[in-house]
Design a protein around this motif. Sequence first.
Motif, PDB file in Angstrom:
ATOM      1  N   ALA A  38       7.389   8.787  16.404  1.00  0.00           N
ATOM      2  CA  ALA A  38       7.824   8.576  15.021  1.00  0.00           C
ATOM      3  C   ALA A  38       7.938   7.089  14.705  1.00  0.00           C
ATOM      4  CB  ALA A  38       9.155   9.279  14.783  1.00  0.00           C
ATOM      5  N   LEU A  39       8.389   6.315  15.673  1.00  0.00           N
ATOM      6  CA  LEU A  39       8.448   4.860  15.482  1.00  0.00           C
ATOM      7  C   LEU A  39       7.053   4.290  15.248  1.00  0.00           C
ATOM      8  CD1 LEU A  39       9.908   2.138  15.481  1.00  0.00           C
ATOM      9  CD2 LEU A  39       9.726   2.122  17.988  1.00  0.00           C
ATOM     10  N   LEU A  40       6.071   4.795  15.989  1.00  0.00           N
ATOM     11  CA  LEU A  40       4.689   4.361  15.764  1.00  0.00           C
ATOM     12  C   LEU A  40       4.240   4.693  14.342  1.00  0.00           C
ATOM     13  CD1 LEU A  40       2.867   5.385  19.086  1.00  0.00           C
ATOM     14  CD2 LEU A  40       3.500   3.081  18.344  1.00  0.00           C
ATOM     15  N   TYR A  41       4.565   5.898  13.883  1.00  0.00           N
ATOM     16  CA  TYR A  41       4.176   6.290  12.527  1.00  0.00           C
ATOM     17  C   TYR A  41       4.895   5.440  11.482  1.00  0.00           C
ATOM     18  CZ  TYR A  41       1.227  10.284  13.625  1.00  0.00           C
ATOM     19  OH  TYR A  41       0.187  11.067  14.048  1.00  0.00           O
ATOM     20  N   LEU A  42       6.132   5.087  11.743  1.00  0.00           N
ATOM     21  CA  LEU A  42       6.857   4.202  10.834  1.00  0.00           C
ATOM     22  C   LEU A  42       6.138   2.859  10.720  1.00  0.00           C
ATOM     23  CD1 LEU A  42      10.708   3.658  10.809  1.00  0.00           C
ATOM     24  CD2 LEU A  42       9.168   1.738  10.626  1.00  0.00           C
ATOM     25  N   LEU A  43       5.726   2.302  11.859  1.00  0.00           N
ATOM     26  CA  LEU A  43       5.018   1.020  11.853  1.00  0.00           C
ATOM     27  C   LEU A  43       3.649   1.146  11.192  1.00  0.00           C
ATOM     28  CD1 LEU A  43       5.941  -0.196  15.463  1.00  0.00           C
ATOM     29  CD2 LEU A  43       6.932  -0.948  13.290  1.00  0.00           C
ATOM     30  N   MET A  44       2.972   2.273  11.402  1.00  0.00           N
ATOM     31  CA  MET A  44       1.678   2.500  10.750  1.00  0.00           C
ATOM     32  C   MET A  44       1.843   2.554   9.231  1.00  0.00           C
ATOM     33  SD  MET A  44       0.121   5.487  13.204  1.00  0.00           S
ATOM     34  CE  MET A  44      -0.027   5.281  14.982  1.00  0.00           C
ATOM     35  N   THR A  45       2.914   3.189   8.779  1.00  0.00           N
ATOM     36  CA  THR A  45       3.167   3.289   7.340  1.00  0.00           C
ATOM     37  C   THR A  45       3.444   1.919   6.736  1.00  0.00           C
ATOM     38  OG1 THR A  45       4.052   5.521   7.657  1.00  0.00           O
ATOM     39  CG2 THR A  45       4.600   4.399   5.600  1.00  0.00           C
ATOM     40  N   LEU A  46       4.250   1.122   7.427  1.00  0.00           N
ATOM     41  CA  LEU A  46       4.505  -0.234   6.958  1.00  0.00           C
ATOM     42  C   LEU A  46       3.218  -1.054   6.937  1.00  0.00           C
ATOM     43  CD1 LEU A  46       7.862  -1.029   8.792  1.00  0.00           C
ATOM     44  CD2 LEU A  46       7.540  -0.658   6.339  1.00  0.00           C
ATOM     45  N   ASP A  47       2.400  -0.893   7.958  1.00  0.00           N
ATOM     46  CA  ASP A  47       1.129  -1.616   8.002  1.00  0.00           C
ATOM     47  C   ASP A  47       0.220  -1.176   6.856  1.00  0.00           C
ATOM     48  OD1 ASP A  47      -0.888  -3.353   9.340  1.00  0.00           O
ATOM     49  OD2 ASP A  47      -1.921  -1.453   9.656  1.00  0.00           O
ATOM     50  N   SER A  48       0.255   0.107   6.531  1.00  0.00           N
ATOM     51  CA  SER A  48      -0.544   0.606   5.407  1.00  0.00           C
ATOM     52  C   SER A  48      -0.150  -0.098   4.114  1.00  0.00           C
ATOM     53  CB  SER A  48      -0.350   2.115   5.271  1.00  0.00           C
ATOM     54  OG  SER A  48      -1.077   2.632   4.187  1.00  0.00           O
ATOM     55  N   ALA A  49       1.158  -0.291   3.899  1.00  0.00           N
ATOM     56  CA  ALA A  49       1.627  -0.994   2.699  1.00  0.00           C
ATOM     57  C   ALA A  49       1.206  -2.457   2.726  1.00  0.00           C
ATOM     58  CB  ALA A  49       3.147  -0.872   2.586  1.00  0.00           C
ATOM     59  N   VAL A  50       1.324  -3.092   3.890  1.00  0.00           N
ATOM     60  CA  VAL A  50       0.932  -4.506   4.013  1.00  0.00           C
ATOM     61  C   VAL A  50      -0.549  -4.663   3.702  1.00  0.00           C
ATOM     62  CG1 VAL A  50       0.619  -6.393   5.648  1.00  0.00           C
ATOM     63  CG2 VAL A  50       2.766  -5.109   5.632  1.00  0.00           C
ATOM     64  N   GLN A  51      -1.378  -3.777   4.268  1.00  0.00           N
ATOM     65  CA  GLN A  51      -2.818  -3.866   4.019  1.00  0.00           C
ATOM     66  C   GLN A  51      -3.144  -3.619   2.549  1.00  0.00           C
ATOM     67  OE1 GLN A  51      -4.836  -5.079   6.279  1.00  0.00           O
ATOM     68  NE2 GLN A  51      -3.056  -5.149   7.661  1.00  0.00           N
ATOM     69  N   HIS A  52      -2.395  -2.739   1.913  1.00  0.00           N
ATOM     70  CA  HIS A  52      -2.627  -2.489   0.494  1.00  0.00           C
ATOM     71  C   HIS A  52      -2.389  -3.753  -0.326  1.00  0.00           C
ATOM     72  CE1 HIS A  52      -2.440  -0.636  -3.473  1.00  0.00           C
ATOM     73  NE2 HIS A  52      -1.277  -1.239  -3.653  1.00  0.00           N
ATOM     74  N   TYR A  53      -1.279  -4.437  -0.060  1.00  0.00           N
ATOM     75  CA  TYR A  53      -0.960  -5.623  -0.853  1.00  0.00           C
ATOM     76  C   TYR A  53      -1.836  -6.811  -0.473  1.00  0.00           C
ATOM     77  CZ  TYR A  53       2.920  -3.039  -2.785  1.00  0.00           C
ATOM     78  OH  TYR A  53       3.661  -2.098  -3.448  1.00  0.00           O
ATOM     79  N   ARG A  54      -2.506  -6.723   0.658  1.00  0.00           N
ATOM     80  CA  ARG A  54      -3.487  -7.742   1.011  1.00  0.00           C
ATOM     81  C   ARG A  54      -4.880  -7.412   0.480  1.00  0.00           C
ATOM     82  NH1 ARG A  54      -2.148  -9.114   7.414  1.00  0.00           N
ATOM     83  NH2 ARG A  54      -0.261 -10.364   7.030  1.00  0.00           N
ATOM     84  N   GLY A  55      -4.979  -6.276  -0.225  1.00  0.00           N
ATOM     85  CA  GLY A  55      -6.260  -5.885  -0.802  1.00  0.00           C
ATOM     86  C   GLY A  55      -7.160  -5.146   0.151  1.00  0.00           C
ATOM     87  N   ARG A  56      -6.604  -4.674   1.281  1.00  0.00           N
ATOM     88  CA  ARG A  56      -7.421  -3.964   2.258  1.00  0.00           C
ATOM     89  C   ARG A  56      -6.888  -2.558   2.503  1.00  0.00           C
ATOM     90  NH1 ARG A  56      -6.917  -9.018   5.005  1.00  0.00           N
ATOM     91  NH2 ARG A  56      -5.518  -8.093   6.557  1.00  0.00           N
ATOM     92  N   GLY A  57      -6.107  -2.023   1.576  1.00  0.00           N
ATOM     93  CA  GLY A  57      -5.567  -0.685   1.752  1.00  0.00           C
ATOM     94  C   GLY A  57      -6.618   0.380   1.508  1.00  0.00           C
ATOM     95  N   ALA A  58      -6.364   1.607   2.030  1.00  0.00           N
ATOM     96  CA  ALA A  58      -7.281   2.739   1.853  1.00  0.00           C
ATOM     97  C   ALA A  58      -8.708   2.340   2.184  1.00  0.00           C
ATOM     98  CB  ALA A  58      -7.192   3.283   0.433  1.00  0.00           C
ATOM     99  N   SER A  59      -8.870   1.675   3.305  1.00  0.00           N
ATOM    100  CA  SER A  59     -10.201   1.221   3.724  1.00  0.00           C
ATOM    101  C   SER A  59     -10.770   2.188   4.752  1.00  0.00           C
ATOM    102  CB  SER A  59     -10.091  -0.185   4.332  1.00  0.00           C
ATOM    103  OG  SER A  59     -11.355  -0.626   4.778  1.00  0.00           O
ATOM    104  N   TRP A  60     -12.040   2.547   4.557  1.00  0.00           N
ATOM    105  CA  TRP A  60     -12.678   3.477   5.487  1.00  0.00           C
ATOM    106  C   TRP A  60     -14.177   3.228   5.516  1.00  0.00           C
ATOM    107  CZ3 TRP A  60     -11.233   6.025   9.451  1.00  0.00           C
ATOM    108  CH2 TRP A  60     -11.951   7.101   9.959  1.00  0.00           C
ATOM    109  N   LYS A  61     -14.681   2.928   6.707  1.00  0.00           N
ATOM    110  CA  LYS A  61     -16.118   2.742   6.936  1.00  0.00           C
ATOM    111  C   LYS A  61     -16.740   1.781   5.927  1.00  0.00           C
ATOM    112  CE  LYS A  61     -16.929   6.955   9.507  1.00  0.00           C
ATOM    113  NZ  LYS A  61     -17.782   8.119   9.755  1.00  0.00           N
ATOM    114  N   GLY A  62     -16.103   0.643   5.791  1.00  0.00           N
ATOM    115  CA  GLY A  62     -16.667  -0.428   4.979  1.00  0.00           C
ATOM    116  C   GLY A  62     -16.350  -0.353   3.500  1.00  0.00           C
ATOM    117  N   ARG A  63     -15.573   0.627   3.076  1.00  0.00           N
ATOM    118  CA  ARG A  63     -15.205   0.744   1.676  1.00  0.00           C
ATOM    119  C   ARG A  63     -13.699   0.661   1.528  1.00  0.00           C
ATOM    120  NH1 ARG A  63     -19.059   5.916   0.595  1.00  0.00           N
ATOM    121  NH2 ARG A  63     -20.977   4.822   0.015  1.00  0.00           N
TER     122      ARG A  63
END
Length: 405
Positions: free
Chosen positions: A372-397
């Motif tokens: 669960a701690l790993l998932y918590l960190l993954m979720t935070l990373d997802s938010a960080v990547q979103h605000y860096r303009g790299r969120g919801a990225s998959w196979k080059g998109r």
Amino acid sequence: MRDTVGRARHTAAMGLLTAACAAYASLAAWLWLTLAQGMFWRTDVRLPPRTAPARWPSVAIVVPARDEAEVLPRSLPSLIAQDYPGEAEVILVDDGSTDGTGELARRLAREHPGLPLTVVSPGDPAPGWTGKLWALRHGIATARTAHATEPDFLLLTDADIAHEPDSLRELVAAATSADLDLVSQMARLRVVGLWERLVVPAFVYFFAQLYPFRRINRPSARTAAAAGGCVLLRTAAAVRAGVPDSIRQAVIDDVSLARAVARSGGRIWLGLAERVDSVRPYPVLADLWRMVSRSAYAQLRHQPLLLAGTVAGLVLVYLVPPAALLAGLATGHPAIAWAGGLAWLLMAGTYLPMLRYYRQPAALAPLLPFTALLYLLMTLDSAVQHYRGRGASWKGRTYPRPSDA
């Protein structure tokens, strides 16, 4: 000196009170989850009772595929080899692959006779569309116009999903017997390496906790969800719901699809698979991290408040129990230790059925707080990547939040 001692005692008392409140709040949360959250922890939700229809409906199997040459040899032949009594065909949508996915699919069809295969290419997604839904749109349109009559059903299945020979037959029989518009099975994901053992069963456990299968399968359910790897959908229901056009921006397309079908009056069903398996490997933690983080913040609708609430909830529900047990034992406060220990026991106990479903040892159950701690960190990373303009990225998109598209 007395003031210092007094302040220290007050601080210690407040810390003890906070620990006790957290421990009992976590225990209350686990009692509620165990008893009142749709029995999410049970893994016996399989295809509903079914009988063979008098006439087997026609089916088009639509497979969106982008750079899937690694997994296609283990998945596509299983679709071509479906033992289905009615008319069926496979349509693979080569979504701008650069690894020869389309040509490999044609070669596999020549080497494995069975259902006819058509390979089509939709070109780059139009503005406002995610790649997978753009591919599905093209595949569904091809299925509906390729013959004089439309197929009765569409099987939407990912390129990494392998089906047992009777999978399609059982799915259709379930849909026709129960008069369902959407039947979805959560494919059994691959669990081989260490990180897969730690992360994958928990992924399905957390999904079921969010979307309890029994609750979703009630005719009057207000919650809707599906598992995108395997979705059997009536063509008429797809047309009525306007999918995939009505959900074209969705990153979490499976849940959005189920909601659209349910809103249009369709009946849906979701459960665990017996004949459907993912063959995609996740050998290292980084692969699993990307799988979760690419859509975690989208699941929270890109809302900072929802993110904060989710983080607080994960801490309270999953991290507080072991911390309370250890703190209670270390400070000599058995009430705190008992509350934390019982919450941890409920957590591990509800996780055991999922571990058994994945044929994993029971010894992994107490490690769920770490996962669960790993998932918590993954979720935070997802938010960080979103605000860096790299969120919801998959196979080059990379896809923006829907309101920004």
